[in-house]
Enzyme design. Structure first.
Site, PDB file in Angstrom:
ATOM      1  N   GLU A  78      13.327   9.409 -11.375  1.00 18.08           N
ATOM      2  CA  GLU A  78      13.108   7.972 -11.096  1.00 18.08           C
ATOM      3  C   GLU A  78      12.486   7.289 -12.310  1.00 18.08           C
ATOM      4  O   GLU A  78      12.925   6.221 -12.749  1.00 18.08           O
ATOM      5  CB  GLU A  78      12.201   7.807  -9.870  1.00 18.08           C
TER       6      GLU A  78
ATOM      7  N   LYS B  74       2.932  -0.135   2.782  1.00 12.94           N
ATOM      8  CA  LYS B  74       2.782   0.480   1.452  1.00 12.94           C
ATOM      9  C   LYS B  74       1.841  -0.312   0.537  1.00 12.94           C
ATOM     10  O   LYS B  74       1.527   0.136  -0.553  1.00 12.94           O
ATOM     11  CB  LYS B  74       4.155   0.591   0.773  1.00 12.94           C
TER      12      LYS B  74
ATOM     13  N   ASP C 132       5.598   4.636  -2.686  1.00 16.03           N
ATOM     14  CA  ASP C 132       4.656   5.173  -1.697  1.00 16.03           C
ATOM     15  C   ASP C 132       3.434   4.285  -1.548  1.00 16.03           C
ATOM     16  O   ASP C 132       2.890   4.151  -0.462  1.00 16.03           O
ATOM     17  CB  ASP C 132       4.256   6.600  -2.101  1.00 16.03           C
TER      18      ASP C 132
HETATM   19  C1  5RP Z   1      10.842   9.324  -3.966  1.00 18.72           C
HETATM   20  C2  5RP Z   1      10.072   8.080  -3.968  1.00 18.72           C
HETATM   21  C3  5RP Z   1      10.286   7.148  -2.813  1.00 18.72           C
HETATM   22  O1  5RP Z   1      10.736   5.944  -3.314  1.00 18.72           O
HETATM   23  C4  5RP Z   1       9.014   6.985  -2.063  1.00 18.72           C
HETATM   24  O2  5RP Z   1       8.577   8.278  -1.666  1.00 18.72           O
HETATM   25  C5  5RP Z   1       9.193   6.087  -0.854  1.00 18.72           C
HETATM   26  O3  5RP Z   1      10.044   6.692   0.056  1.00 18.72           O
HETATM   27  P1  5RP Z   1      10.369   6.065   1.472  1.00 18.72           P
HETATM   28  O4  5RP Z   1      11.229   4.893   1.242  1.00 18.72           O
HETATM   29  O5  5RP Z   1      11.062   7.193   2.206  1.00 18.72           O
HETATM   30  O6  5RP Z   1       9.055   5.710   2.123  1.00 18.72           O
HETATM   31  O7  5RP Z   1       9.289   7.770  -4.836  1.00 18.72           O
HETATM   32  O8  5RP Z   1      10.490  10.194  -5.002  1.00 18.72           O
END
Ligand code: 5RP
Length: 232
Positions: A108, A126, A89
């Site tokens: 994760e 990001k 994120d």
């Molecule tokens: C899920 C995560 C994702 O990797 C993070 O939210 C990024 O997601 P996206 O690729 O949809 O932007 O940590 O728990």
């Protein structure tokens, strides 16, 4: 396809080249990782990769990987992973991250702690100078006395929200826990201190600070792919 979607696609495609036949592979969660799983599944189906054994980090990723016929296992059956690939994120200049806004941070962190290499795939939106300036920090908490944990967290963050579904029920993680979002008005000043402080509280299961974990970050930008490497 939107520009953002195209960047996610580019990051996911760039990470594919790190996957080799015979690897034990951690599969992250989220939209970018979802693209990666589809590309990976297609490559396996074309016979360009074989003998992969995958450990998914969510029920959603497990289902998606299974739909491609990818072989799945769990950490109970493998001691180490060669590689894990996941999204994030936020990523700061030291490759420290906030993860978990896709509800999967505990699995994760657990799975990716067993990986020799963790490759993060993101689009350039990001990248941040300080974690928590743009997104909240997700924290997984136990349902028991959840509001007591929320009150405790309010002493650390500017604002804390229990995540709820559109029906107003607390969001349940794959582990049957609740999620909260912790907002920090000035961002997170000392992530290294905050992470253990959060995890020391009995009601907290795990937090979304992924510190010193990413080996490489594959960033898709308008000008192409950039690879950021951890210095130590
Ligand atoms: C899920 C995560 C994702 O990797 C993070 O939210 C990024 O997601 P996206 O690729 O949809 O932007 O940590 O728990």
């Amino acid at each position: 396809m939107s520009d953002r979607q195209a960047l996610k696609q580019a990051a996911a495609r760039a990470a594919l080249k790190y996957v080799q036949s015979g690897m034990r592979l951690g599969l992250g969660t989220g939209s970018t990782t979802g693209i990666f799983i589809n590309l990976l599944g297609a490559k396996v189906q074309r016979g360009e990769l074989h003998d992969l054994l995958c450990v998914p980090t969510s029920e959603a990723s497990a289902q998606q990987a299974a739909s491609w016929g990818l072989a799945l296992t769990s950490l109970d059956h493998v001691t180490a992973l060669d590689l894990a690939v996941d999204g994030a994120d936020e990523v700061d200049p030291d490759l420290q991250m906030i993860k978990g806004l896709g509800w999967a941070l505990l699995r994760e962190k657990l799975v990716e702690s067993h990986a020799r290499r963790l490759i993060i795939i993101v689009d350039e939106t990001k990248l941040v100078t300080r974690l928590g300036q743009h997104v909240p920090l997700p924290v997984e908490i136990v349902p028991f006395a959840a509001m007591a944990t929320v009150r405790w967290l309010q002493g650390l963050a500017s604002r804390v929200e229990l995540c709820r579904t559109s029906e107003g029920e607390p969001v349940l993680t794959d582990n049957g826990n609740y999620y909260v979002h912790c907002y920090f008005d000035d961002g997170i000043v000392d992530a290294e201190a905050l992470s253990p402080q959060l995890n020391a509280w009995p009601g907290v299961v795990e937090n979304g600070l992924f510190l010193n974990m990413a080996t490489q970050v594959v960033v898709a930008t308008e000008d192409g792919i950039q690879i950021l490497e951890r210095s130590s």
